[in-house]
Design a protein around this motif. Structure first.
Motif, PDB file in Angstrom:
ATOM      1  N   LEU A 107       0.831  -1.202   0.000  1.00 36.54           N
ATOM      2  CA  LEU A 107       0.000   0.000   0.000  1.00 36.54           C
ATOM      3  C   LEU A 107       0.865   1.251   0.000  1.00 36.54           C
ATOM      4  O   LEU A 107       0.564   2.233  -0.702  1.00 36.54           O
ATOM      5  N   GLN A 108       1.958   1.223   0.771  1.00 42.88           N
ATOM      6  CA  GLN A 108       2.870   2.374   0.812  1.00 42.88           C
ATOM      7  C   GLN A 108       3.484   2.639  -0.555  1.00 42.88           C
ATOM      8  O   GLN A 108       3.598   3.786  -1.000  1.00 42.88           O
ATOM      9  N   GLN A 109       3.871   1.588  -1.266  1.00 42.50           N
ATOM     10  CA  GLN A 109       4.421   1.762  -2.606  1.00 42.50           C
ATOM     11  C   GLN A 109       3.365   2.275  -3.575  1.00 42.50           C
ATOM     12  O   GLN A 109       3.662   3.061  -4.484  1.00 42.50           O
ATOM     13  N   HIS A 110       2.124   1.850  -3.377  1.00 39.49           N
ATOM     14  CA  HIS A 110       1.035   2.357  -4.214  1.00 39.49           C
ATOM     15  C   HIS A 110       0.822   3.849  -3.985  1.00 39.49           C
ATOM     16  O   HIS A 110       0.589   4.612  -4.934  1.00 39.49           O
ATOM     17  N   LEU A 111       0.926   4.284  -2.737  1.00 36.35           N
ATOM     18  CA  LEU A 111       0.797   5.709  -2.429  1.00 36.35           C
ATOM     19  C   LEU A 111       1.948   6.497  -3.041  1.00 36.35           C
ATOM     20  O   LEU A 111       1.754   7.629  -3.505  1.00 36.35           O
ATOM     21  N   CYS A 112       3.145   5.913  -3.046  1.00 37.29           N
ATOM     22  CA  CYS A 112       4.285   6.568  -3.706  1.00 37.29           C
ATOM     23  C   CYS A 112       3.989   6.778  -5.191  1.00 37.29           C
ATOM     24  O   CYS A 112       4.343   7.813  -5.767  1.00 37.29           O
ATOM     25  N   PHE A 113       3.347   5.792  -5.799  1.00 39.73           N
ATOM     26  CA  PHE A 113       2.974   5.926  -7.210  1.00 39.73           C
ATOM     27  C   PHE A 113       1.941   7.032  -7.395  1.00 39.73           C
ATOM     28  O   PHE A 113       2.041   7.846  -8.321  1.00 39.73           O
ATOM     29  N   LEU A 114       0.953   7.085  -6.505  1.00 41.45           N
ATOM     30  CA  LEU A 114      -0.102   8.087  -6.632  1.00 41.45           C
ATOM     31  C   LEU A 114       0.442   9.502  -6.456  1.00 41.45           C
ATOM     32  O   LEU A 114      -0.036  10.445  -7.100  1.00 41.45           O
ATOM     33  N   VAL A 115       1.438   9.650  -5.582  1.00 46.39           N
ATOM     34  CA  VAL A 115       1.988  10.977  -5.331  1.00 46.39           C
ATOM     35  C   VAL A 115       3.124  11.315  -6.289  1.00 46.39           C
ATOM     36  O   VAL A 115       3.674  12.422  -6.257  1.00 46.39           O
ATOM     37  N   GLY A 116       3.475  10.355  -7.166  1.00 42.39           N
ATOM     38  CA  GLY A 116       4.474  10.616  -8.196  1.00 42.39           C
ATOM     39  C   GLY A 116       5.906  10.465  -7.733  1.00 42.39           C
ATOM     40  O   GLY A 116       6.810  11.063  -8.329  1.00 42.39           O
ATOM     41  N   THR A 294       3.972   4.660   5.710  1.00 42.05           N
ATOM     42  CA  THR A 294       2.724   4.624   4.939  1.00 42.05           C
ATOM     43  C   THR A 294       1.829   5.802   5.303  1.00 42.05           C
ATOM     44  O   THR A 294       1.230   6.435   4.429  1.00 42.05           O
ATOM     45  N   ALA A 295       1.733   6.098   6.605  1.00 40.71           N
ATOM     46  CA  ALA A 295       0.914   7.227   7.039  1.00 40.71           C
ATOM     47  C   ALA A 295       1.468   8.543   6.498  1.00 40.71           C
ATOM     48  O   ALA A 295       0.707   9.434   6.096  1.00 40.71           O
ATOM     49  N   PHE A 296       2.783   8.679   6.481  1.00 38.94           N
ATOM     50  CA  PHE A 296       3.399   9.899   5.941  1.00 38.94           C
ATOM     51  C   PHE A 296       3.060  10.052   4.460  1.00 38.94           C
ATOM     52  O   PHE A 296       2.679  11.140   3.999  1.00 38.94           O
ATOM     53  N   ASP A 297       3.198   8.966   3.685  1.00 35.86           N
ATOM     54  CA  ASP A 297       2.908   9.037   2.254  1.00 35.86           C
ATOM     55  C   ASP A 297       1.430   9.297   2.008  1.00 35.86           C
ATOM     56  O   ASP A 297       1.059  10.003   1.057  1.00 35.86           O
ATOM     57  N   LEU A 298       0.576   8.737   2.864  1.00 36.16           N
ATOM     58  CA  LEU A 298      -0.858   8.996   2.722  1.00 36.16           C
ATOM     59  C   LEU A 298      -1.158  10.471   2.969  1.00 36.16           C
ATOM     60  O   LEU A 298      -1.950  11.090   2.237  1.00 36.16           O
ATOM     61  N   ALA A 299      -0.523  11.055   3.994  1.00 36.77           N
ATOM     62  CA  ALA A 299      -0.719  12.476   4.268  1.00 36.77           C
ATOM     63  C   ALA A 299      -0.233  13.331   3.100  1.00 36.77           C
ATOM     64  O   ALA A 299      -0.873  14.319   2.724  1.00 36.77           O
ATOM     65  N   ALA A 300       0.898  12.949   2.502  1.00 36.17           N
ATOM     66  CA  ALA A 300       1.411  13.691   1.347  1.00 36.17           C
ATOM     67  C   ALA A 300       0.451  13.602   0.171  1.00 36.17           C
ATOM     68  O   ALA A 300       0.245  14.589  -0.554  1.00 36.17           O
ATOM     69  N   TYR A 301      -0.141  12.434  -0.027  1.00 36.71           N
ATOM     70  CA  TYR A 301      -1.096  12.260  -1.135  1.00 36.71           C
ATOM     71  C   TYR A 301      -2.338  13.121  -0.921  1.00 36.71           C
ATOM     72  O   TYR A 301      -2.827  13.780  -1.857  1.00 36.71           O
ATOM     73  N   VAL A 302      -2.843  13.148   0.304  1.00 32.88           N
ATOM     74  CA  VAL A 302      -4.015  13.983   0.598  1.00 32.88           C
ATOM     75  C   VAL A 302      -3.660  15.459   0.433  1.00 32.88           C
ATOM     76  O   VAL A 302      -4.454  16.250  -0.110  1.00 32.88           O
ATOM     77  N   ASN A 303      -2.481  15.863   0.878  1.00 34.15           N
ATOM     78  CA  ASN A 303      -2.050  17.251   0.680  1.00 34.15           C
ATOM     79  C   ASN A 303      -1.960  17.589  -0.800  1.00 34.15           C
ATOM     80  O   ASN A 303      -2.272  18.720  -1.205  1.00 34.15           O
ATOM     81  N   GLN A 304      -1.535  16.628  -1.607  1.00 36.77           N
ATOM     82  CA  GLN A 304      -1.472  16.867  -3.046  1.00 36.77           C
ATOM     83  C   GLN A 304      -2.869  17.063  -3.621  1.00 36.77           C
ATOM     84  O   GLN A 304      -3.085  17.951  -4.463  1.00 36.77           O
ATOM     85  N   LEU A 305      -3.834  16.273  -3.156  1.00 39.14           N
ATOM     86  CA  LEU A 305      -5.211  16.436  -3.617  1.00 39.14           C
ATOM     87  C   LEU A 305      -5.784  17.788  -3.203  1.00 39.14           C
ATOM     88  O   LEU A 305      -6.538  18.410  -3.954  1.00 39.14           O
ATOM     89  N   LEU A 306      -5.405  18.241  -2.005  1.00 42.12           N
ATOM     90  CA  LEU A 306      -5.920  19.512  -1.484  1.00 42.12           C
ATOM     91  C   LEU A 306      -5.074  20.712  -1.915  1.00 42.12           C
ATOM     92  O   LEU A 306      -5.357  21.832  -1.504  1.00 42.12           O
ATOM     93  N   GLU A 307      -4.016  20.445  -2.717  1.00 42.94           N
ATOM     94  CA  GLU A 307      -3.125  21.495  -3.211  1.00 42.94           C
ATOM     95  C   GLU A 307      -2.490  22.262  -2.060  1.00 42.94           C
ATOM     96  O   GLU A 307      -2.427  23.485  -2.055  1.00 42.94           O
ATOM     97  N   GLU A 308      -2.016  21.516  -1.074  1.00 43.16           N
ATOM     98  CA  GLU A 308      -1.315  22.087   0.066  1.00 43.16           C
ATOM     99  C   GLU A 308       0.114  21.555   0.093  1.00 43.16           C
ATOM    100  O   GLU A 308       0.426  20.584  -0.606  1.00 43.16           O
ATOM    101  N   PRO A 309       1.019  22.164   0.872  1.00 41.93           N
ATOM    102  CA  PRO A 309       2.398  21.668   0.935  1.00 41.93           C
ATOM    103  C   PRO A 309       2.444  20.187   1.294  1.00 41.93           C
ATOM    104  O   PRO A 309       1.796  19.748   2.244  1.00 41.93           O
ATOM    105  N   LEU A 310       3.235  19.418   0.546  1.00 47.03           N
ATOM    106  CA  LEU A 310       3.235  17.963   0.686  1.00 47.03           C
ATOM    107  C   LEU A 310       3.691  17.518   2.065  1.00 47.03           C
ATOM    108  O   LEU A 310       3.165  16.525   2.609  1.00 47.03           O
TER     109      LEU A 310
END
Length: 318
Positions: A107-116, A294-310
């Motif tokens: 799941l963590q690697q999948h989040l890395c893919f989603l966040v680029g 994983t939690a860190f990458d998930l937070a970065a992905y949500v920040n990317q969706l919300l257009e906030e600092p990663l």
């Protein structure tokens, strides 16, 4: 996940965070593994309390800065039972979470893919200490992780400690991608080799990665070895007195980017307490590390969706 379904972070309540994380985990879990029953170790392929719920509770706990699994499970049982009506007891929750370490790593690697971050050629590596026991109490303690931990020296903090060294690999934005542990006495080059093995197992060594590192990774022979065996271009920031290592313009440029990993390590230490642990087993320690990354990458992905600092992961929900 639809961006329109996410409330602004300033208005996000803990209930919203639980719901958002569960939806993301459930969707990703089924995308990665199909039928979750195929990962079950028991005969009960359809438990009432699902694997996605277990991972959700663990990730939200990390985002909230909870450092005690017992205390966090008690809070969820007391205040959020209506979201998890089939919540199991604490010991069973811990056992199932440890069994889900590998799926959570996927799941963590999948989040890395989603966040680029998964296909970025340039990476940054750094190490930091994980203290398991104060040196004054080592001889009188049970010496946790005796076969894996040791006494080492942290140059940045100028102190000896008993524990392990964590090697963290990030992209240039500071998004964690891989993490490994080595005994505290092991040199950073040993840890980097273990990190490269993780990249090889994940099939990413063929990306001809360029990895920016600090002075602890300096060594022409080792740089040549990594280039020859794995195609990895190790780019250490040279010491001011090292005349054998040329200072390239790229090294000077990426030296500024390397500050991002220091911010990431600071966030992991302050918010998620990654430099200490209450676990007393290697499986529990590795599960805790995977959950934090994983939690860190998930937070970065949500920040990317919300257009906030990663890297803005503090105060994620009220």
């Amino acid at each position: 996940m639809n961006i329109g379904d996410l409330p602004p972070k300033a208005e996000m309540q803990l209930e919203d965070l639980f719901t958002m994380v569960y939806c993301l985990v459930e969707e990703s879990y089924r995308l990665l593994f199909g039928d979750p029953a195929t990962l079950r170790y028991s005969n009960n392929g359809r438990p009432d309390f699902t694997d996605a719920e277990i991972i959700t509770i663990a990730l939200v706990g990390e985002l909230q800065g909870e450092d005690s699994q017992r205390g966090w499970h008690k809070k969820v049982h007391k205040s959020w039972r209506f979201l998890f009506p089939h919540l199991c007891d604490r010991t069973r929750y811990g056992r199932r979470l440890r069994r889900l370490r590998v799926p959570m790593a996927h799941l963590q690697q999948h989040l890395c893919f989603l966040v680029g971050a998964s296909l970025d050629r340039y990476r940054v590596v750094d190490s930091f200490p994980l203290s398991l026991c104060h040196l004054r109490r080592v001889n009188s303690s049970t010496q946790p992780f005796a076969y894996y931990a040791s006494t080492g020296y942290c140059a940045s903090k100028k102190e000896h400690y008993y524990g392990m060294t964590i090697q963290l690999l990030c992209d240039l934005r500071g998004i964690p991608t891989f993490v490994v542990c080595t005994p505290a006495h092991a040199h950073d080059l040993v840890g980097f080799e273990a990190l490269v093995q993780e990249l090889t197992d994940a099939g990413l060594a063929g990306l001809t990665l360029a990895v920016v590192a600090d002075k602890g990774y300096v060594g022409q022979d080792f740089i040549a070895q990594m280039k020859h065996l794995y195609g990895i271009e190790l780019m250490p920031i040279p010491r001011h007195y090292d005349k054998e290592l040329p200072v390239s313009a790229v090294s000077r440029l990426l030296q500024k980017s390397r500050r991002q990993i220091e911010t990431t390590i600071g966030q992991l230490a302050d918010q998620m307490h990654i430099e200490s642990t209450r676990t007393r087993s290697l499986a529990g320690l590795l599960t805790s590390l995977v959950a934090k990354i994983t939690a860190f990458d998930l937070a970065a992905y949500v920040n990317q969706l919300l257009e906030e600092p990663l890297l803005q992961i503090k105060d994620f929900a009220c």
